[in-house]
Motif scaffolding. Structure first.
Motif, short mmCIF file in Angstrom:
data_model
loop_
_atom_site.label_atom_id
_atom_site.label_comp_id
_atom_site.label_asym_id
_atom_site.label_seq_id
_atom_site.Cartn_x
_atom_site.Cartn_y
_atom_site.Cartn_z
N ALA A 10 1.12 -1.51 -0.32
CA ALA A 10 -0.08 0.05 -0.19
C ALA A 10 0.66 1.25 -0.28
N VAL A 11 0.54 2.48 -0.56
CA VAL A 11 1.47 3.69 -0.77
C VAL A 11 0.78 4.22 0.26
N GLY A 12 1.01 5.37 1.19
CA GLY A 12 0.31 6.21 1.79
C GLY A 12 0.64 7.65 0.68
N SER A 13 -0.85 8.12 1.22
CA SER A 13 -0.71 9.25 1.06
C SER A 13 -0.20 11.07 0.56
N GLU A 14 0.30 10.23 1.96
CA GLU A 14 1.58 11.46 1.58
C GLU A 14 2.07 11.27 0.56
N ASP A 15 2.73 10.12 0.32
CA ASP A 15 3.89 9.77 -0.54
C ASP A 15 2.82 10.14 -1.85
N ILE A 16 1.72 9.84 -2.31
CA ILE A 16 0.95 10.62 -3.19
C ILE A 16 1.00 11.62 -3.80
N PHE A 17 0.92 12.91 -2.62
CA PHE A 17 0.34 13.96 -3.22
C PHE A 17 1.71 15.11 -2.38
N HIS A 18 3.13 14.23 -2.64
CA HIS A 18 4.24 14.65 -2.31
C HIS A 18 4.59 15.42 -3.04
N HIS A 19 4.45 17.05 -2.37
CA HIS A 19 4.76 18.09 -3.02
C HIS A 19 3.50 18.15 -4.56
N SER A 20 2.54 18.39 -3.65
CA SER A 20 1.17 18.26 -4.67
C SER A 20 0.69 19.61 -5.30
N THR A 21 1.72 20.35 -4.44
CA THR A 21 0.61 22.48 -4.61
C THR A 21 2.54 22.34 -6.33
N ASN A 22 3.15 21.24 -6.70
CA ASN A 22 3.65 21.40 -7.51
C ASN A 22 3.47 20.63 -8.63
N SER A 23 2.67 19.93 -8.78
CA SER A 23 2.17 18.88 -9.38
C SER A 23 2.58 19.24 -11.15
N ILE A 24 2.89 18.14 -12.24
CA ILE A 24 2.95 18.46 -13.17
C ILE A 24 1.67 17.96 -13.66
N TYR B 102 11.25 21.72 -18.88
CA TYR B 102 11.31 22.92 -18.33
C TYR B 102 10.81 23.17 -16.65
N PRO B 103 9.73 22.41 -16.49
CA PRO B 103 9.29 22.20 -14.90
C PRO B 103 10.61 22.68 -14.51
N ILE B 104 11.61 21.59 -14.31
CA ILE B 104 12.52 21.32 -13.22
C ILE B 104 13.61 22.51 -13.45
N LEU B 105 13.00 22.59 -14.88
CA LEU B 105 14.41 24.21 -14.77
C LEU B 105 14.29 25.16 -14.27
N LYS B 106 12.83 25.55 -14.33
CA LYS B 106 11.77 26.76 -13.42
C LYS B 106 12.23 26.76 -11.73
N LYS B 107 12.11 25.72 -11.25
CA LYS B 107 11.97 25.27 -10.10
C LYS B 107 13.74 25.48 -9.93
N THR B 108 14.13 24.17 -10.13
CA THR B 108 15.31 25.04 -9.65
C THR B 108 17.13 25.78 -10.01
N ALA B 109 16.10 27.07 -10.93
CA ALA B 109 16.53 28.00 -11.33
C ALA B 109 17.57 28.52 -10.32
N CYS B 110 16.99 29.19 -9.00
CA CYS B 110 18.44 29.88 -8.19
C CYS B 110 19.45 28.60 -7.46
N LEU B 111 18.76 27.45 -7.38
CA LEU B 111 19.92 26.42 -7.13
C LEU B 111 20.83 26.18 -7.80
N GLY B 112 20.46 25.90 -9.34
CA GLY B 112 21.55 25.38 -10.92
C GLY B 112 22.69 26.62 -10.83
N PHE B 113 21.74 28.03 -9.93
CA PHE B 113 23.02 29.35 -10.56
C PHE B 113 23.77 29.36 -9.38
N CYS B 114 23.75 28.47 -8.07
CA CYS B 114 24.43 28.70 -7.45
C CYS B 114 25.64 26.94 -7.52
N VAL B 115 24.81 26.12 -7.92
CA VAL B 115 26.08 25.16 -8.24
C VAL B 115 26.66 25.63 -9.50
N ILE B 116 26.62 25.88 -10.46
CA ILE B 116 27.40 26.38 -12.00
C ILE B 116 28.34 27.93 -11.11
#
Length: 475
Positions: free
Chosen positions: A2-16, A299-313
């Motif tokens: 069984a899969v917990g509902s907290e896993d199904i809705f992981h970051h649900s506000t950002n769902s694609i 695109y969603p990945i690049l948008k969400k990680t833009a700031c962190l990506g700049f930091c890494v680069i």
């Protein structure tokens, strides 16, 4: 399972996936949770007994970096092999070898090109090829290549140096590409684990650099035979790669690992416009499983990680701009005394070993402290502040100097302190930026985000290495 509902809705506000529209939203979400939870109780999260998974990921981090570091560390071995000499000690003609003049440049090109291509391929294969297949196959490729290089240690290549050079470049490209697939796949996989497992992988990578720096010092101090030292480097890499294969197979048997490596099945409720006229809020047909696309949405990945990506680069850009191109050419101000510590051992100790130890310490600190957070403005501010280390290191006793003749810091303590700060800040800030990335996206995109973060890292290293050539010519 069984899969917990907290896993199904992981970051649900950002769902694609498309959200449900209409007045049936609350009833449908309640139905979804009931359907998911009713077959069996939610599985309890197992504990990492004896820190087994943590230690395995730490070891895999070493395995991802140690072969590459050993390949580069065996510098005297390559001088001997390309010197057209059959003596086990490098001859004076090694300095005039055409191959040796361009060896490191071609080595960097071969590794960089293969790394970028394999990163792109790995991103495209995230949803097509299981992570287990990618990890084990890349380890097998690295092991096979190092076995070939180990055998070649005892082969006299003085009659065909150009052929051996081509073989070495091909091996380097394969090793670099396989290591890239391995590192990005394992990092992407740890994105579904708790954060300390990603940190263990990063710390293991720094330990790989530390081990190679210690091995270089030992080789410099006690080795009298170039062939034997090269054989020791490659045999050690063979053994450790074989150990990594065994450890990864052991990881797959751990209950803790199986829990976090279970497949992610994105589930959503049909939008109102796709519902049939006879459906009701209690109809099970309203609930469907969303199929993951074969290629993760970029695109969603690049948008969400833009700031962190700049930091890494930018972090890795600054680091590779001065290390090792600048730091390894800073000489002791007491060199004229002729002491082995100020001539033979100064650069290996103050540049390579000190940097790798500081980098390891910085990464390990993130196991207990994660400040600043992923959305804090302090993180990019600290990343930009590291720019000050570039002119500070340049005005140490860098030699030879052609344009900038002035040395401002006339003490050996300055390169020691500055190199320590460079490694400590690189380890701490880069680890935070990298492990934050997969945690701020939906869980179904975590592995693909890990691959994208690896691409940011590769891009920063490439830009820094390219600009370091220009910086050296300006000094």
């Amino acid at each position: 399972m069984a899969v917990g509902s907290e896993d199904i809705f992981h970051h649900s506000t950002n769902s694609i996936y498309r959200p449900v529209a209409g007045s049936l939203l609350e009833d449908q979400e309640a139905l979804l949770e009931k359907l998911l939870d009713s077959p069996a109780p939610i599985q309890q999260r197992p504990e990492d007994r004896f820190n087994g998974a943590y230690l395995i990921f730490f070891s895999l981090g070493i395995g991802g970096m140690l072969p590459w570091n050993f390949f580069v560390t065996a510098k005297e071995y390559w001088i001997y092999k390309f010197s057209n000499s059959s003596s086990p000690t490098a001859g004076e003609d090694a300095e005039g070898s055409d191959i040796l003049n361009y060896f490191e440049s071609y080595l960097a090109i071969a590794s960089t090109v293969s790394s970028v291509l394999c990163l792109v391929a790995n991103f495209l294969l995230v949803n097509r090829v299981p992570a287990n297949v990618r990890v084990l196959s890349s380890l097998a490729v690295m092991l096979a290549i190092f076995v070939v290089m180990t055998v070649m240690v005892e082969v006299d290549t003085s009659a065909w140096p150009h052929g051996f050079f081509a073989l070495t470049m091909a091996c380097m490209a394969l090793i670099s590409g396989a290591a890239t697939v391995f590192n990005s796949s394992v990092f992407g996989m740890t994105s579904s684990f708790p954060m300390q497992n990603s940190q263990a992988l990063m710390s293991g990578g720094a330990m790989g650099g530390t081990i190679s720096a210690v091995a270089a010092l030992v080789d410099l101090a006690v080795s009298r035979n170039v062939t034997n030292s090269g054989l020791a480097f490659f045999l050690t890499a063979d053994i450790f790669l074989g150990l990594c294969i065994g450890l990864y197979l052991l990881l797959l048997r751990l209950e803790y690992a199986r829990y976090y490596m279970r497949p992610v099945r994105p589930v959503h409720v049909l939008p109102v416009e796709e519902q049939r006229p006879w459906d009701t809020p209690t109809s099970p047909l309203l609930v469907t499983a969303a199929r993951s696309p074969l290629t993760p949405p970029l695109y969603p990945i690049l948008k969400k990680t833009a700031c962190l990506g700049f930091c890494v680069i930018y972090l890795l850009f600054i680091t590779s701009l001065v290390f090792p191109a600048v730091s390894s050419n800073i000489e002791s101000l007491q060199k004229e005394l002729g002491s082995p510590w100020t001539t033979k051992f100064f650069v290996p100790l103050t540049s390579f070993l000190l940097y790798n130890v500081a980098d390891l310490c910085g990464r390990q600190v993130t196991a207990w402290i994660q400040v600043p957070g992923p959305k804090s403005k302090m993180l990019p501010a600290l990343v930009l502040l590291r720019t000050c280390l570039v002119p500070l290191l340049v005005f140490c006793n860098y030699q030879p100097r052609i344009h900038l003749h002035m040395v401002l810091f006339r003490s050996d303590i300055y390169p020691v302190v500055l190199t320590s700060l460079l490694g400590l800040s690189n380890g701490y800030l880069s680890t935070l930026s990298l492990i934050y990335g997969p945690k701020i996206v939906p869980r179904e995109l975590a592995e693909a985000t890990g691959v994208v973060m690896s691409f940011y890292m590769c891009l920063g290293l490439v830009l820094g290495s390219a600009c370091s050539v220009l910086l050296v010519h300006l000094i």
